[in-house]
Design a protein around this motif. Structure first.
Motif, mmCIF file in Angstrom:
data_model
loop_
_atom_site.group_PDB
_atom_site.id
_atom_site.type_symbol
_atom_site.label_atom_id
_atom_site.label_comp_id
_atom_site.label_asym_id
_atom_site.label_seq_id
_atom_site.Cartn_x
_atom_site.Cartn_y
_atom_site.Cartn_z
ATOM 1 N N SER A 133 -9.541 12.150 -10.079
ATOM 2 C CA SER A 133 -10.063 12.052 -8.719
ATOM 3 C C SER A 133 -10.597 10.652 -8.444
ATOM 4 O O SER A 133 -10.291 10.032 -7.409
ATOM 5 C CB SER A 133 -11.161 13.098 -8.503
ATOM 6 N N LEU A 134 -11.380 10.127 -9.386
ATOM 7 C CA LEU A 134 -11.968 8.797 -9.192
ATOM 8 C C LEU A 134 -10.932 7.684 -9.323
ATOM 9 O O LEU A 134 -11.031 6.659 -8.638
ATOM 10 C CB LEU A 134 -13.115 8.584 -10.168
ATOM 11 N N MET A 135 -9.943 7.874 -10.179
ATOM 12 C CA MET A 135 -8.859 6.889 -10.251
ATOM 13 C C MET A 135 -8.153 6.776 -8.904
ATOM 14 O O MET A 135 -7.845 5.673 -8.437
ATOM 15 C CB MET A 135 -7.866 7.272 -11.349
ATOM 16 N N PHE B 71 -7.496 11.582 -3.875
ATOM 17 C CA PHE B 71 -7.584 10.783 -2.658
ATOM 18 C C PHE B 71 -6.207 10.223 -2.332
ATOM 19 O O PHE B 71 -5.547 9.620 -3.173
ATOM 20 C CB PHE B 71 -8.595 9.647 -2.841
ATOM 21 N N ASN B 72 -5.813 10.455 -1.091
ATOM 22 C CA ASN B 72 -4.500 10.021 -0.623
ATOM 23 C C ASN B 72 -4.621 8.898 0.407
ATOM 24 O O ASN B 72 -3.623 8.358 0.873
ATOM 25 C CB ASN B 72 -3.758 11.213 -0.014
ATOM 26 N N VAL C 128 3.417 12.012 -4.980
ATOM 27 C CA VAL C 128 2.652 10.884 -4.430
ATOM 28 C C VAL C 128 1.632 10.329 -5.413
ATOM 29 O O VAL C 128 1.143 9.209 -5.241
ATOM 30 C CB VAL C 128 1.946 11.275 -3.104
ATOM 31 N N TYR C 129 1.311 11.107 -6.455
ATOM 32 C CA TYR C 129 0.316 10.654 -7.427
ATOM 33 C C TYR C 129 0.948 10.198 -8.750
ATOM 34 O O TYR C 129 0.247 10.011 -9.739
ATOM 35 C CB TYR C 129 -0.697 11.780 -7.705
ATOM 36 N N ASP C 130 2.252 10.020 -8.760
ATOM 37 C CA ASP C 130 2.950 9.702 -10.009
ATOM 38 C C ASP C 130 2.447 8.414 -10.655
ATOM 39 O O ASP C 130 2.348 8.334 -11.889
ATOM 40 C CB ASP C 130 4.459 9.603 -9.767
ATOM 41 N N ALA C 131 2.135 7.402 -9.862
ATOM 42 C CA ALA C 131 1.645 6.136 -10.426
ATOM 43 C C ALA C 131 0.294 6.338 -11.112
ATOM 44 O O ALA C 131 0.044 5.793 -12.199
ATOM 45 C CB ALA C 131 1.544 5.070 -9.338
ATOM 46 N N ILE C 132 -0.578 7.142 -10.484
ATOM 47 C CA ILE C 132 -1.879 7.460 -11.086
ATOM 48 C C ILE C 132 -1.664 8.252 -12.382
ATOM 49 O O ILE C 132 -2.323 8.000 -13.398
ATOM 50 C CB ILE C 132 -2.754 8.257 -10.109
ATOM 51 N N TYR C 133 -0.745 9.204 -12.335
ATOM 52 C CA TYR C 133 -0.476 10.017 -13.517
ATOM 53 C C TYR C 133 0.014 9.163 -14.687
ATOM 54 O O TYR C 133 -0.340 9.411 -15.848
ATOM 55 C CB TYR C 133 0.557 11.096 -13.192
ATOM 56 N N LYS D 114 -1.608 7.189 -20.202
ATOM 57 C CA LYS D 114 -1.854 6.099 -21.151
ATOM 58 C C LYS D 114 -3.323 6.068 -21.568
ATOM 59 O O LYS D 114 -3.650 5.903 -22.743
ATOM 60 C CB LYS D 114 -1.455 4.762 -20.530
ATOM 61 N N ILE D 115 -4.211 6.254 -20.581
ATOM 62 C CA ILE D 115 -5.646 6.252 -20.858
ATOM 63 C C ILE D 115 -6.024 7.435 -21.739
ATOM 64 O O ILE D 115 -6.719 7.283 -22.748
ATOM 65 C CB ILE D 115 -6.451 6.287 -19.540
#
Length: 315
Positions: A19-21, A122-123, A254-259, A264-265
């Motif tokens: 969520s925060l990312m 967040f979008n 839409v969240y693939d980049a965050i995923y 990795k993290i």
């Protein structure tokens, strides 16, 4: 400066992190996240607190987007046991951590702060919410997607609430809600209490708390349990950290980049610190129907459901 408030235990670390990312990714403004937590392992061994180390991990991640981003963990164990230790709402279908937001009045938080559940993404830039002046309101929120049918058309979903802490302290809204949660068993304890007692509320557009289906104008997507009627009746309770289900069942990318960053993290973190990623066993269609009939009955028995009068206050 964007001020966010979460309530969490160690088991939903992944939800708060994701969520925060996403929040930090969508704004150029500094983000300060306050995370209320508590140790309730005496009630349930799974109720482990969100630790300072969890907070440090998240802060390190979000500071890569903005060096001024912060994550502050606040232990509310003592206050919770003092004010809600004997509540009949500790063993409902929802964890006691949902009640923590009512204890926000016990901590030195900013006068205006946005509370968000851990199962949110967040979008869009949350600074858009600043266009809504809540000076004369206790809080602002979006209508509950299902509650508008079963309870009242202006029944708010408490998963995203823009809080005016100064006004809430003046009217003692949260203090009164805490008292109600001590004396009355409810389906959605703190959410029901807030809706029953709030007098000065502002209704926000659905895009600030999209509980059903993502759309391009969504600012915050809330991965709350929802119901789909077509092509057949089913309950969907997919959380954003269930990445394969989000991508393959909800067809949401839409969240693939965050995923990609998150994986990795997560793989680099010390495993002894983290709980297993929270999962939810899928229901059969008959289990889904049974659960929702029980919830509707609960609404009617404890809250008056569709027979309850519309809440007071401005909308």
């Amino acid at each position: 400066m964007i001020n966010l408030l979460y309530c969490a235990n160690a088991g939903i670390f992944d939800g708060v992190l994701l969520s925060l990312m996403s929040a930090a990714d969508k704004t150029s403004s500094p983000v300060t996240a306050y995370i209320l937590t508590m140790d309730l392992t005496d009630l349930n061994t799974a109720y482990k607190p969100f630790t300072k180390e969890h907070g440090h991990i998240i802060e390190e991640v979000i500071r890569k987007k903005n060096a001024d981003n912060r994550a502050i963990v606040l232990d509310a164990t003592k206050e919770f046991k003092r004010r809600l230790g004997n509540s009949p709402n500790l063993t409902t279908g929802y964890t006691p951590y949902t009640l923590l937001r009512l204890l926000a009045v016990e901590f030195p938080l900013p006068d205006q702060i946005l509370y968000v559940d851990a199962d949110t993404m967040f979008n869009g830039d949350i600074r858009q919410i600043e266009a809504y002046d809540i000076t004369d309101y206790e809080l602002a929120g979006a209508v509950d997607y299902l509650g508008r049918y079963f309870i009242a058309k202006d029944y708010l979903n408490a998963g995203v609430l823009y809080l005016n802490m100064k006004k809430i302290k003046e009217t003692k809204l949260f203090d009164r809600a805490l008292t109600l949660c001590l004396t009355k068993e409810m389906v959605f304890p703190d959410q029901d209490a807030i809706n029953e007692l709030v007098e000065l509320k502002l209704i926000l557009p659905r895009r600030f708390n999209e509980q059903h289906k993502w759309s391009p104008d969504t600012i915050i997507q809330h991965f709350a349990k929802t119901i789909y009627v077509f092509p057949y009746f089913k309950v969907v309770n997919i959380k954003q950290w269930q990445i394969e289900l989000v991508q393959n069942t909800l067809k949401l990318h839409v969240y693939d980049a965050i995923y990609q960053q998150y994986r990795k993290i997560r793989n680099s973190l010390k495993t002894e610190l983290l709980e297993p990623v929270c999962t939810y066993k899928p229901f059969t269609i008959w289990q889904q129907i049974k659960i929702n009939i029980a919830e509707v009955k609960g609404y009617l028995a404890l809250n008056g459901g569709i027979f309850r009068q519309e809440q007071g206050g401005e909308s």
